[in-house]
Write a protein that holds these residues in place. Structure first.
Motif, PDB file in Angstrom:
ATOM      1  N   UNK A 133       1.151  -1.397  -0.025  1.00  0.00           N
ATOM      2  CA  UNK A 133      -0.408  -0.009  -0.299  1.00  0.00           C
ATOM      3  C   UNK A 133       0.759   1.330  -0.118  1.00  0.00           C
ATOM      4  N   UNK A 134       0.303   2.348  -0.643  1.00  0.00           N
ATOM      5  CA  UNK A 134       0.842   2.892  -0.842  1.00  0.00           C
ATOM      6  C   UNK A 134       1.133   4.368   0.202  1.00  0.00           C
ATOM      7  N   UNK A 135       0.465   4.039   1.420  1.00  0.00           N
ATOM      8  CA  UNK A 135      -0.026   5.095   2.657  1.00  0.00           C
ATOM      9  C   UNK A 135       0.929   4.290   3.432  1.00  0.00           C
ATOM     10  N   UNK A 136       1.203   2.847   3.561  1.00  0.00           N
ATOM     11  CA  UNK A 136       1.974   2.457   4.478  1.00  0.00           C
ATOM     12  C   UNK A 136       3.165   2.997   5.203  1.00  0.00           C
ATOM     13  N   UNK A 137       3.824   3.608   4.204  1.00  0.00           N
ATOM     14  CA  UNK A 137       5.120   4.364   5.005  1.00  0.00           C
ATOM     15  C   UNK A 137       6.110   4.735   3.508  1.00  0.00           C
ATOM     16  N   UNK A 138       6.731   5.807   3.933  1.00  0.00           N
ATOM     17  CA  UNK A 138       8.009   6.300   3.112  1.00  0.00           C
ATOM     18  C   UNK A 138       8.607   5.069   1.863  1.00  0.00           C
ATOM     19  N   UNK A 139       8.792   4.594   0.814  1.00  0.00           N
ATOM     20  CA  UNK A 139       9.716   3.485  -0.157  1.00  0.00           C
ATOM     21  C   UNK A 139      10.796   4.001   0.371  1.00  0.00           C
ATOM     22  N   UNK A 140      11.156   5.708   0.103  1.00  0.00           N
ATOM     23  CA  UNK A 140      12.466   6.651  -0.425  1.00  0.00           C
ATOM     24  C   UNK A 140      13.731   6.314   0.822  1.00  0.00           C
ATOM     25  N   UNK A 141      14.945   5.779   0.377  1.00  0.00           N
ATOM     26  CA  UNK A 141      15.559   5.957   1.666  1.00  0.00           C
ATOM     27  C   UNK A 141      16.373   6.410   1.356  1.00  0.00           C
TER      28      UNK A 141
ATOM     29  N   UNK B   3      14.088   6.059   6.112  1.00  0.00           N
ATOM     30  CA  UNK B   3      12.947   6.520   5.494  1.00  0.00           C
ATOM     31  C   UNK B   3      12.988   8.158   5.669  1.00  0.00           C
ATOM     32  N   UNK B   4      12.832   8.600   4.610  1.00  0.00           N
ATOM     33  CA  UNK B   4      13.353  10.097   4.680  1.00  0.00           C
ATOM     34  C   UNK B   4      11.779  10.941   4.728  1.00  0.00           C
ATOM     35  N   UNK B   5      10.747   9.896   4.775  1.00  0.00           N
ATOM     36  CA  UNK B   5       9.179  10.740   5.426  1.00  0.00           C
ATOM     37  C   UNK B   5       8.688   9.349   6.446  1.00  0.00           C
ATOM     38  N   UNK B   6       8.892  10.188   7.975  1.00  0.00           N
ATOM     39  CA  UNK B   6       7.590   9.877   9.129  1.00  0.00           C
ATOM     40  C   UNK B   6       6.685   9.643   8.522  1.00  0.00           C
ATOM     41  N   UNK B   7       6.495   8.189   9.012  1.00  0.00           N
ATOM     42  CA  UNK B   7       4.825   7.250   8.779  1.00  0.00           C
ATOM     43  C   UNK B   7       4.274   8.299   8.621  1.00  0.00           C
ATOM     44  N   UNK B   8       4.101   8.506   9.826  1.00  0.00           N
ATOM     45  CA  UNK B   8       2.521   9.846  10.293  1.00  0.00           C
ATOM     46  C   UNK B   8       2.599  11.051   9.353  1.00  0.00           C
ATOM     47  N   UNK B   9       3.538  11.215   8.724  1.00  0.00           N
ATOM     48  CA  UNK B   9       3.972  12.346   7.369  1.00  0.00           C
ATOM     49  C   UNK B   9       4.051  12.133   6.337  1.00  0.00           C
ATOM     50  N   UNK B  10       4.231  10.874   6.429  1.00  0.00           N
ATOM     51  CA  UNK B  10       3.565  10.433   4.652  1.00  0.00           C
ATOM     52  C   UNK B  10       2.508  10.489   4.586  1.00  0.00           C
TER      53      UNK B  10
ATOM     54  N   UNK C   7      -2.579  14.147  -1.129  1.00  0.00           N
ATOM     55  CA  UNK C   7      -2.578  13.948  -3.015  1.00  0.00           C
ATOM     56  C   UNK C   7      -3.460  13.102  -3.333  1.00  0.00           C
ATOM     57  N   UNK C   8      -4.734  12.780  -2.876  1.00  0.00           N
ATOM     58  CA  UNK C   8      -5.634  12.514  -3.243  1.00  0.00           C
ATOM     59  C   UNK C   8      -5.372  11.211  -3.782  1.00  0.00           C
ATOM     60  N   UNK C   9      -4.688  10.153  -2.551  1.00  0.00           N
ATOM     61  CA  UNK C   9      -4.589   8.331  -2.474  1.00  0.00           C
ATOM     62  C   UNK C   9      -5.226   7.890  -2.217  1.00  0.00           C
TER      63      UNK C   9
ATOM     64  N   UNK D 179      -0.826  -0.298  -8.398  1.00  0.00           N
ATOM     65  CA  UNK D 179      -2.197   0.250  -9.455  1.00  0.00           C
ATOM     66  C   UNK D 179      -2.421   1.877  -9.115  1.00  0.00           C
ATOM     67  N   UNK D 180      -1.521   2.298  -8.814  1.00  0.00           N
ATOM     68  CA  UNK D 180      -1.011   4.147  -9.005  1.00  0.00           C
ATOM     69  C   UNK D 180      -1.466   4.474 -10.267  1.00  0.00           C
ATOM     70  N   UNK D 181      -1.601   5.111 -10.670  1.00  0.00           N
ATOM     71  CA  UNK D 181      -1.210   6.445 -11.880  1.00  0.00           C
ATOM     72  C   UNK D 181      -0.317   7.264 -11.932  1.00  0.00           C
ATOM     73  N   UNK D 182      -0.116   7.556 -13.047  1.00  0.00           N
ATOM     74  CA  UNK D 182       1.255   7.875 -12.725  1.00  0.00           C
ATOM     75  C   UNK D 182       0.824   9.375 -12.486  1.00  0.00           C
ATOM     76  N   UNK D 183      -0.237   9.748 -12.886  1.00  0.00           N
ATOM     77  CA  UNK D 183      -0.962  11.732 -12.304  1.00  0.00           C
ATOM     78  C   UNK D 183      -0.980  11.213 -11.016  1.00  0.00           C
ATOM     79  N   UNK D 184      -1.507  10.165  -9.973  1.00  0.00           N
ATOM     80  CA  UNK D 184      -1.102  10.056  -8.821  1.00  0.00           C
ATOM     81  C   UNK D 184       0.568  10.311  -7.644  1.00  0.00           C
ATOM     82  N   UNK D 185       0.552  10.212  -8.818  1.00  0.00           N
ATOM     83  CA  UNK D 185       2.697   9.789  -8.655  1.00  0.00           C
ATOM     84  C   UNK D 185       3.328  11.152  -8.617  1.00  0.00           C
TER      85      UNK D 185
END
Length: 189
Positions: A64-72, A92-99, A106-108, A116-122
């Motif tokens: 799930x996108x909302x689980x946590x920031x995947x960027x390290x 992770x570069x962004x804490x979970x709650x902020x992510x 971002x309306x996700x 299932x994420x679209x390019x527009x969402x990302x």
């Protein structure tokens, strides 16, 4: 939190000039962007983040996108590096709650998976990471502020004993001095 205090300390005069009514753009991960440039990425902040986030649709399509920031941050942070921080390498570069809040803004959907994420969402998420709009409309009415700007110029003070160069015998310290620190003024140094 601390970032708000830092921003208000560095921008106190600018906020005052616009009567604390303006829009601030926040970049939540400039160090990640700098690192990706060193590793060969090109483009602006949003493009670098877009590419990194879009890669998640392939690498972790069922998460799930909302689980946590995947960027390290992938490079270790050396203590004597001028870009060093107190951050833990490979965190992770962004804490979970902020992510989660940024994903929502971002309306996700909180249940959407990366695959299932679209390019527009990302793109929307990358834009919010690189240039999040924050409207300021004033300051607290509770008299809680302790970040100040202005005061007696330091060139008018003997810093060895804090005596006025203009009025001998007059000593001063604290918020009466024109010194801006990360969390306020001279009395925090």
């Amino acid at each position: 939190g601390p970032d708000t205090l830092r921003l208000s300390a560095f921008a106190a005069r600018e906020f005052h000039a616009v009567k604390y009514n303006c829009e601030v753009k926040l970049h939540f991960c400039p160090k990640f962007e700098e690192q990706q440039r060193r590793l060969g990425s090109t483009g602006g902040g949003e493009d670098i983040l877009m590419d990194a986030l879009w890669e998640m649709t392939r690498l972790i399509p069922k998460r799930r996108v909302a689980t946590g920031c995947p960027l390290f941050m992938t490079e270790s942070i050396e203590e004597n590096d001028d870009t060093s921080t107190n951050e833990t390498p490979n965190a992770p570069i962004i804490p979970k709650r902020l992510w989660a809040a940024l994903v929502s803004h971002s309306s996700i959907s909180p249940d959407l998976v990366w695959g299932d994420a679209s390019k527009a969402m990302i793109r929307s998420l990358a834009n919010n990471l690189a240039s999040f709009p924050l409207k300021t409309t004033g300051f607290s009415s509770f008299k809680e502020e302790f970040v100040t700007a202005g005061g007696i110029f330091l060139k008018e003070v003997q810093l060895t004993n804090m005596e006025s160069k203009i009025r001998p015998g007059l000593f001063m310290a604290g918020e009466v001095l024109d010194v801006d620190g990360v969390t306020g003024g001279f009395n925090f140094m």
